[in-house]
Design a protein around this motif. Sequence first.
Motif, PDB file in Angstrom:
ATOM      1  N   GLY A 125       1.049  16.964   3.046  1.00  0.00           N
ATOM      2  CA  GLY A 125       2.100  16.010   2.698  1.00  0.00           C
ATOM      3  C   GLY A 125       1.976  14.717   3.494  1.00  0.00           C
ATOM      4  N   ILE A 126       1.761  14.845   4.806  1.00  0.00           N
ATOM      5  CA  ILE A 126       1.596  13.662   5.662  1.00  0.00           C
ATOM      6  C   ILE A 126       0.268  12.971   5.346  1.00  0.00           C
ATOM      7  N   GLN A 127      -0.765  13.769   5.092  1.00  0.00           N
ATOM      8  CA  GLN A 127      -2.047  13.178   4.710  1.00  0.00           C
ATOM      9  C   GLN A 127      -1.871  12.296   3.469  1.00  0.00           C
ATOM     10  N   PHE A 128      -1.151  12.826   2.478  1.00  0.00           N
ATOM     11  CA  PHE A 128      -0.983  12.069   1.240  1.00  0.00           C
ATOM     12  C   PHE A 128      -0.085  10.855   1.464  1.00  0.00           C
ATOM     13  N   TRP A 129       0.922  10.960   2.328  1.00  0.00           N
ATOM     14  CA  TRP A 129       1.780   9.802   2.592  1.00  0.00           C
ATOM     15  C   TRP A 129       0.985   8.669   3.234  1.00  0.00           C
ATOM     16  N   ARG A 130       0.063   9.016   4.122  1.00  0.00           N
ATOM     17  CA  ARG A 130      -0.794   7.984   4.704  1.00  0.00           C
ATOM     18  C   ARG A 130      -1.556   7.250   3.606  1.00  0.00           C
ATOM     19  N   MET A 131      -2.119   8.024   2.674  1.00  0.00           N
ATOM     20  CA  MET A 131      -2.875   7.405   1.584  1.00  0.00           C
ATOM     21  C   MET A 131      -1.964   6.626   0.639  1.00  0.00           C
ATOM     22  N   ALA A 132      -0.776   7.158   0.373  1.00  0.00           N
ATOM     23  CA  ALA A 132       0.165   6.474  -0.527  1.00  0.00           C
ATOM     24  C   ALA A 132       0.596   5.139   0.052  1.00  0.00           C
ATOM     25  N   SER A 133       0.877   5.114   1.359  1.00  0.00           N
ATOM     26  CA  SER A 133       1.315   3.861   1.980  1.00  0.00           C
ATOM     27  C   SER A 133       0.223   2.807   1.912  1.00  0.00           C
ATOM     28  N   THR A 134      -1.010   3.222   2.134  1.00  0.00           N
ATOM     29  CA  THR A 134      -2.102   2.247   2.120  1.00  0.00           C
ATOM     30  C   THR A 134      -2.448   1.835   0.694  1.00  0.00           C
ATOM     31  N   TRP A 135      -2.246   2.744  -0.284  1.00  0.00           N
ATOM     32  CA  TRP A 135      -2.503   2.406  -1.684  1.00  0.00           C
ATOM     33  C   TRP A 135      -1.473   1.406  -2.195  1.00  0.00           C
ATOM     34  N   ILE A 136      -0.215   1.586  -1.777  1.00  0.00           N
ATOM     35  CA  ILE A 136       0.831   0.616  -2.115  1.00  0.00           C
ATOM     36  C   ILE A 136       0.482  -0.740  -1.500  1.00  0.00           C
ATOM     37  N   GLY A 137       0.088  -0.732  -0.231  1.00  0.00           N
ATOM     38  CA  GLY A 137      -0.227  -1.974   0.464  1.00  0.00           C
ATOM     39  C   GLY A 137      -1.425  -2.693  -0.106  1.00  0.00           C
ATOM     40  N   GLY A 138      -2.366  -1.943  -0.702  1.00  0.00           N
ATOM     41  CA  GLY A 138      -3.556  -2.568  -1.257  1.00  0.00           C
ATOM     42  C   GLY A 138      -3.231  -3.564  -2.348  1.00  0.00           C
ATOM     43  N   MET A 139      -2.396  -3.161  -3.277  1.00  0.00           N
ATOM     44  CA  MET A 139      -2.017  -4.074  -4.350  1.00  0.00           C
ATOM     45  C   MET A 139      -0.921  -5.030  -3.892  1.00  0.00           C
ATOM     46  N   GLY A 140      -0.105  -4.559  -2.969  1.00  0.00           N
ATOM     47  CA  GLY A 140       1.000  -5.379  -2.483  1.00  0.00           C
ATOM     48  C   GLY A 140       2.324  -4.669  -2.711  1.00  0.00           C
ATOM     49  N   VAL A 141       3.123  -4.573  -1.664  1.00  0.00           N
ATOM     50  CA  VAL A 141       4.407  -3.876  -1.745  1.00  0.00           C
ATOM     51  C   VAL A 141       5.254  -4.437  -2.871  1.00  0.00           C
ATOM     52  N   VAL A 142       5.349  -5.748  -2.942  1.00  0.00           N
ATOM     53  CA  VAL A 142       6.203  -6.380  -3.938  1.00  0.00           C
ATOM     54  C   VAL A 142       5.552  -6.331  -5.318  1.00  0.00           C
ATOM     55  N   MET A 143       4.229  -6.518  -5.381  1.00  0.00           N
ATOM     56  CA  MET A 143       3.537  -6.468  -6.670  1.00  0.00           C
ATOM     57  C   MET A 143       3.761  -5.143  -7.370  1.00  0.00           C
ATOM     58  N   PHE A 144       3.662  -4.046  -6.620  1.00  0.00           N
ATOM     59  CA  PHE A 144       3.877  -2.741  -7.212  1.00  0.00           C
ATOM     60  C   PHE A 144       5.310  -2.612  -7.721  1.00  0.00           C
ATOM     61  N   ALA A 145       6.254  -3.094  -6.921  1.00  0.00           N
ATOM     62  CA  ALA A 145       7.653  -3.003  -7.321  1.00  0.00           C
ATOM     63  C   ALA A 145       7.920  -3.815  -8.589  1.00  0.00           C
ATOM     64  N   LEU A 146       7.235  -4.950  -8.723  1.00  0.00           N
ATOM     65  CA  LEU A 146       7.441  -5.797  -9.896  1.00  0.00           C
ATOM     66  C   LEU A 146       7.057  -5.078 -11.187  1.00  0.00           C
ATOM     67  N   VAL A 147       6.076  -4.201 -11.108  1.00  0.00           N
ATOM     68  CA  VAL A 147       5.613  -3.492 -12.296  1.00  0.00           C
ATOM     69  C   VAL A 147       6.692  -2.561 -12.830  1.00  0.00           C
ATOM     70  N   ILE A 148       7.445  -1.939 -11.926  1.00  0.00           N
ATOM     71  CA  ILE A 148       8.406  -0.929 -12.356  1.00  0.00           C
ATOM     72  C   ILE A 148       9.831  -1.474 -12.415  1.00  0.00           C
ATOM     73  N   LEU A 149       9.988  -2.782 -12.240  1.00  0.00           N
ATOM     74  CA  LEU A 149      11.331  -3.363 -12.268  1.00  0.00           C
ATOM     75  C   LEU A 149      11.438  -4.401 -13.381  1.00  0.00           C
ATOM     76  N   PRO A 150      11.421  -3.948 -14.639  1.00  0.00           N
ATOM     77  CA  PRO A 150      11.477  -4.906 -15.744  1.00  0.00           C
ATOM     78  C   PRO A 150      12.770  -5.696 -15.790  1.00  0.00           C
ATOM     79  N   SER A 151      13.829  -5.194 -15.152  1.00  0.00           N
ATOM     80  CA  SER A 151      15.129  -5.874 -15.195  1.00  0.00           C
ATOM     81  C   SER A 151      15.138  -7.173 -14.399  1.00  0.00           C
ATOM     82  N   MET A 152      14.074  -7.442 -13.643  1.00  0.00           N
ATOM     83  CA  MET A 152      14.061  -8.635 -12.788  1.00  0.00           C
ATOM     84  C   MET A 152      13.822  -9.922 -13.577  1.00  0.00           C
ATOM     85  N   GLY A 153      13.317  -9.789 -14.806  1.00  0.00           N
ATOM     86  CA  GLY A 153      13.190 -10.950 -15.681  1.00  0.00           C
ATOM     87  C   GLY A 153      12.398 -12.080 -15.057  1.00  0.00           C
TER      88      GLY A 153
END
Length: 481
Positions: A125-153
């Motif tokens: 679980g911790i191993q995967f969280w390390r990878m998940a955090s770095t995978w999110i950071g690779g594209m960009g914390v905000v960029m990833f959020a923008l993909v799943i937040l269509p309400s932001m217009g």
Amino acid sequence: MRVEVVLRYIGMVMLFIASFMLLSAGIAYVSGMDSSFYPLLLSTLLTALLGAFPMIFVEKQAQITTKESFCIVVGSWLIACLVGTFPYLIWGGEFNFVNAWFESVSGFTTTGGTILTDIEILPRGIQFWRMASTWIGGMGVVMFALVILPSMGRNKMSLSNIELSTMAKDNYHYHSQFVVQILLVVYVGLTIFSTLLLKMAGMNWFDSLCHAMSACATSGFSTKNASIAYFNSPMIDTILIFTMATAGVHFGLIYATVTGKRNNIFRSEVSRWYFGMLLIGSLIIAVSIFSTDIYPTFTNAFRHAAFQFVSLVSTTGYATADTNTWTPLATIILIFGSLICASAGSTAGGIKVNRLILACKMIKARVRQQQHPNAVIRIRLDGAVQENDLLNSVSIFIVVYLLLVLAGTVFCTICGLDLTTSFTGSVACIGNVGPGFGELGSMDNYAAMPVAVKFMFSTLMLFGRLEIFGLIQLFLIKWWR
């Protein structure tokens, strides 16, 4: 500036991060409900609650200002690093607050440096969280959020324009929302493709996914203490060289190449410089370490040389060999690669090949200007004339970047580190590369660094990931108009 609006959008990002913590808890559950399940579940609840409060009490806004967009982006990165410490701190082990902060910042900024002396004892679980955090950071914390937040217009445009650097936008000829989608398609597609290749090469599914996520993010987090050297496989090395090198290319060019557009990798001046640098640097290192009998055959020497050079230039930081034992010439080439790094618009950090090209062209233009004082000399990159404002920003960025490296080096030497460790550690952290030389070699880690140095290195990581001025501007926000 409306602080409550900034907090609302940062709350959205926190909810997004909480979803990956929950996914990590799911990995822990299917792995026999290992010791990380409850820490990850509790971290999910804490992060989700902190993110939900501003969303509940602050109304949705039709429009946000540039100042607010900037604070949302930079604030999201800082808060992401903070909440990213929750799973580590609650789980325990080697993670006190300093170590958890360093590991979290290193993950989200895709630096990949670690304070862990035994990675293999971590639950999945911790191993995967390390990878998940770095995978999110690779594209960009905000960029990833923008993909799943269509309400932001329309607010997507403001946030994506802040998240993407000016140089990274050069090869995008689409509106901001489509740019975000391009990033996601290329990033996820490359991750899936690399996972399948690594599985076919002999890794198990978990290691394949983790290393593909880390390589595509150009992070270098591994599930093994010896990094990629653990597998000792030429096929795995070759696959990861391809993944790391590809992740260092502008994602817009990758998309254009796959879809048959004209502005593709083969027509890009930046890509030619980038791949040329990888090939020439790898050959020089291979000749150097083969001629001194470090490796018995040139093929073996080139394999390790190419892997290490691509790994550092792409700012991934994986290792198949102890580069502290290599020749001084090889060391200089590797440090040069750690300073310049890959292309703008990729997941890599560093000065970037784009700026190196422009710097060389500015030097050439300056020489010609002295020879012909009345000449009007235009500097072009990929056929486009570069404006003076952009050229000035390139010069300023390189100067400030090197000044921060100098400041980090001086600080580390004051704290008692040797010059090699101090300099290469500062280069590795601000470039989001990971390994350096000396006490921070490719087979070492950051565990033994003093507390003050860990904080300083994590600060350099944030400077590098936010392209320096993003973090500086945050401290000058009250002077904005």
